[in-house]
Design a protein around this motif. Structure first.
Motif: not given
Length: 371
Positions: A37-41, A311-319, A324-330
Motif C-alpha cells: 500500500v506504499v509507493d515511492c512517487l 534520521m532514517f524512517v524505515n517502513i513496511s509496504p504491507s497493508d 504503524e507506517t502512518l505513525t512512523s511517517l507522522a
C-alpha cells in the motif's frame, strides 16, 4: 575553502534531514496474502493508500525497495566529512519492529550487504588517509546498548556490563559522554570494525512474530574524532553518533510475553520519551524534556543544539502494517521540523598548549622555562 563551502551546502539542506526507506514485502507478508500500500512517487515523496484515501509525505530523500545499500550510503557519507571537520553528527534509524532499521544501519547477517555503520568506519579512515600530510587525526569509540532502562557497555562481557555503573555526562563543549564506559582507540577501519563486531556479539536480540532477530535494545555508537592541524596547531573535536533504535511494537502483533513484554514496554517508553523531545523541539518549546529517559539524555547533543542530524524512517509496504507506517511517517515529519544551529568544536594552538601545561603540572612533571 573546501570545508567552508562543503559545510555551507550541508547547512542549506537543513540541519535535521530525514530520509525514508521502504523495504520490500517479506516472505511472511507475501504468503499471508498481504499486498503493498506504499509507493515511492519520486525521490522526495512517499504515498500510502489508506481507507480514507491516498496520503502523501515529503522528505529530503525517499529510497524505494529497489535502492541498494551503496545508494543509501552515498548521500549519507557526506556527513562523515562534517564529523572530521569538527561537527557533531548523528545518524539514526527509526521504525516499527521488522521495518529494516538494522539492515539499513548494520547490514545483513553475514555483512555481504554492509549498512551505514561499517561503511562509515571505512569512510572515516579513507578521509584520514587522504589528509595524512595536513592533519594528525585520532579516533576513539564507545558502544552502548540501552536495555530495559539500563545502559550496558558492549565492549565488555555481559556479566561485567551488568555490574558496571554508567552515567551520562556532558563536557564543557556540550558533548555527551558515557562516564564509566570503555572508550577504545582505533588506528584503522579494520580495528574499528573488530570492536564493532565484538560489541554486536554482546547485544540483546530475540525472535518475534514480526522479526526472526528483533533488536531488544537501542544501540548507540559514539565515535570521537580529534584532528590536529599540522600547519597552525589548531584542534577540532568531531563526534559521530550512530544509533540503531529498537523497533516500536505492539505485543498483540509480535507475540511478546514475559521477558519480551518487559523489553517491549521499555522500548516503547523510551521511544515515547524521544517523541516528547522531538515535539518540544519542533514546536520550539522553552523546556525540552531530555532528562525523562536515558535514550534522550544520550541523544541530547544529536537532537537540537548544534548537531547535524540525519534520521532514517524505515517502513513496511504491507497493508497489514498501514497503521504503524502512518505513525512512523507522522513521527518523521515532526523530526523534519526541528531547526538546529550546527557549530564546530575547536580550539586554537594557544589553548591546546595551555591545556598541555596544566596537565603536566597536575601530574607533577617538571616544566621547562620558555625563552
Amino acid at each position: 575553502m573546501r570545508k567552508k563551502y562543503y559545510n555551507m551546502v550541508e547547512d542549506m539542506k537543513g540541519k535535521i534531514r530525514v530520509f525514508c526507506r521502504i523495504r520490500p514485502l517479506n516472505r511472511t507478508e507475501a504468503s499471508s496474502g498481504s499486498g503493498p500500500v506504499v509507493d515511492c512517487l519520486d525521490e522526495y515523496t512517499v504515498a500510502v493508500e489508506t481507507t480514507r484515501g491516498l496520503r502523501e509525505f515529503q522528505f529530503d530523500k525517499v529510497f524505494s525497495k529497489l535502492s541498494s545499500q551503496e545508494e543509501v550510503f552515498q548521500d549519507t557519507s557526506r556527513l562523515i566529512q562534517s564529523a572530521i571537520d569538527g561537527f557533531n553528527v548523528c545518524i539514526f534509524a527509526y521504525g516499527q519492529t521488522g521495518s529494516g532499521k538494522t539492515f539499513t544501519m548494520i547490514g545483513d547477517k553475514d555483512l555481504k550487504n554492509p549498512g551505514i555503520m561499517p561503511r562509515a568506519f571505512q569512510k572515516i579512515f579513507d578521509i584520514i588517509q587522504e589528509n595524512m600530510s595536513k592533519f594528525d587525526i585520532k579516533v576513539s569509540a564507545y558502544m552502548l546498548e540501552l536495555y530495559n532502562d539500563r545502559l550496558l557497555d558492549l565492549f565488555v562481557s555481559p556479566a561485567e556490563a551488568f555490574s558496571k555503573k554508567i552515567e551520562i555526562k556532558k563536557d564543557k563543549k556540550g558533548l555527551v559522554f558515557a562516564q564509566g564506559a570503555e572508550t577504545k582507540g582505533a588506528a584503522s577501519a579494520e580495528e574499528l570494525f573488530a570492536l564493532f563486531e565484538h560489541g554486536c556479539a554482546n547485544r540483546h536480540i530475540a525472535a518475534t512474530k514480526m522479526n526472526l532477530e528483533s533488536s531488544r535494545s537501542h544501540l548507540i555508537i559514539g565515535i570521537t574524532i580529534e584532528s590536529t592541524n599540522l600547519t597552525n596547531g589548531s584542534i577540532t573535536f568531531g563526534k559521530l553518533s550512530l544509533v540503531d533504535l529498537a523497533g516500536s511494537e505492539r505485543a498483540a502483533k509480535t507475540g511478546a510475553k514475559d521477558d519480551q513484554l518487559k523489553e517491549a514496554n521499555s522500548i516503547n517508553k523510551s521511544l515515547s520519551a524521544l517523541g516528547d523531545v522531538i515535539f518540544a523541539l519542533s514546536t520550539e518549546q522553552a523546556h525540552v524534556p531530555y532528562r525523562n529517559n536515558k535514550l534522550t539524555q544520550l541523544m541530547q547533543d544529536s537532537l537540537g543544539g548544534n548537531a547535524k542530524t540525519l534520521m532514517f524512517v524505515n517502513i513496511s509496504p504491507s497493508d497489514c502494517n498501514t497503521e504503524e507506517t502512518l505513525t512512523s511517517l507522522a513521527y518523521a515529519t515532526r523530526v523534519k521540523a526541528i531547526t538546529n544551529n550546527a557549530q564546530r568544536n575547536w580550539e586554537s594552538k594557544e589553548i591546546a598548549h595551555l591545556k598541555e601545561i596544566i596537565l603536566k603540572l597536575k601530574s607533577g612533571q617538571p616544566m621547562e622555562e620558555e625563552v
